[in-house]
Design a protein around this motif. Structure first.
Motif, short mmCIF file in Angstrom:
data_model
loop_
_atom_site.label_atom_id
_atom_site.label_comp_id
_atom_site.label_asym_id
_atom_site.label_seq_id
_atom_site.Cartn_x
_atom_site.Cartn_y
_atom_site.Cartn_z
N HIS A 1 -3.05 5.83 -13.03
CA HIS A 1 -3.55 5.73 -11.66
C HIS A 1 -2.96 4.84 -10.72
O HIS A 1 -3.01 5.15 -9.31
N LEU A 2 -1.99 4.60 -10.99
CA LEU A 2 -1.70 3.78 -10.10
C LEU A 2 -0.37 3.83 -9.76
O LEU A 2 0.94 4.16 -10.46
N ASN A 3 0.17 3.53 -8.71
CA ASN A 3 1.81 3.60 -8.55
C ASN A 3 2.53 3.00 -8.58
O ASN A 3 2.15 1.50 -9.13
N SER A 4 4.01 2.71 -8.38
CA SER A 4 4.94 1.59 -8.45
C SER A 4 4.87 0.28 -8.21
O SER A 4 5.42 -0.38 -8.07
N VAL B 1 -3.80 1.57 -6.11
CA VAL B 1 -4.01 2.65 -6.69
C VAL B 1 -3.06 4.19 -5.88
O VAL B 1 -3.03 3.88 -4.48
N HIS B 2 -2.82 4.90 -6.84
CA HIS B 2 -2.10 5.82 -5.50
C HIS B 2 -2.92 6.50 -5.30
O HIS B 2 -3.99 7.54 -4.97
N GLY B 3 -2.27 7.22 -4.31
CA GLY B 3 -2.72 7.86 -2.59
C GLY B 3 -3.60 8.41 -3.07
O GLY B 3 -4.72 9.59 -2.64
N GLN C 1 -4.87 -0.12 4.01
CA GLN C 1 -4.44 -1.84 2.72
C GLN C 1 -4.45 -0.99 1.44
O GLN C 1 -5.08 0.09 1.00
N ALA C 2 -3.61 -1.35 0.49
CA ALA C 2 -3.42 -0.91 -0.54
C ALA C 2 -5.11 -0.99 -1.53
O ALA C 2 -5.42 -2.10 -1.14
#
Length: 145
Positions: free
Chosen positions: A35-38, A42-44, A79-80
């Motif tokens: 479920h994470l991005n590069s 956490v992916h938007g 924020q992330a």
């Protein structure tokens, strides 16, 4: 606490309903690595899904016999987001057919990661064709008939 309606995507993400009553809802989410991005946060899209679901539950909490469909949603990322996450939703105003809501996502330290506003339409059943309708999935899951 169990979700009243089975949503396969929500189950896949692993959302956990903590409360929903009186125009408010809270959902927790412990993101999996997929479920994470590069950037390894956490992916938007996962955060937006969390906001969508918590706001819909805030809207449904005042009328549990109805479903909600998203009409419009705006999200701002501050924020992330790093899990585990907690989302809160609040019903701001409602009419007989529409709900106006807001939602927030907080990280484990309680920092605000994202904010959203959303408009939802109350519905009894979802249309699937010109003369058919699809009932909401109940607690038993998806029918295979």
């Amino acid at each position: 606490m169990e979700f009243q309606v089975h949503i396969p995507f929500v189950a896949h993400l692993g959302f956990a309903l903590q409360r929903w009553a009186d125009g408010e809802a809270e959902i927790t989410y412990d993101p999996a690595p997929e479920h994470l991005n590069s950037f390894s946060v956490v992916h938007g899209g996962a955060s937006m899904t969390l906001l969508d679901v918590v706001m819909a539950h805030a809207a449904r909490s005042v009328q549990t016999d109805m479903g909600c469909v998203t009409i419009e949603m705006k999200t701002s990322f501050m924020q992330a987001a790093r899990g585990p996450l907690r989302a809160t939703g609040r019903l701001l105003h409602r009419t007989p057919t529409m709900a106006f809501t807001e939602g927030h996502v907080f990280d484990a330290q309680g920092k605000l990661c994202a904010h959203a506003s959303g408009t939802f339409k109350y519905v009894k059943r979802l249309p699937v064709g010109a003369r058919e309708s699809q009932p909401l999935n109940g607690p038993a899951g998806i029918s295979t008939d």
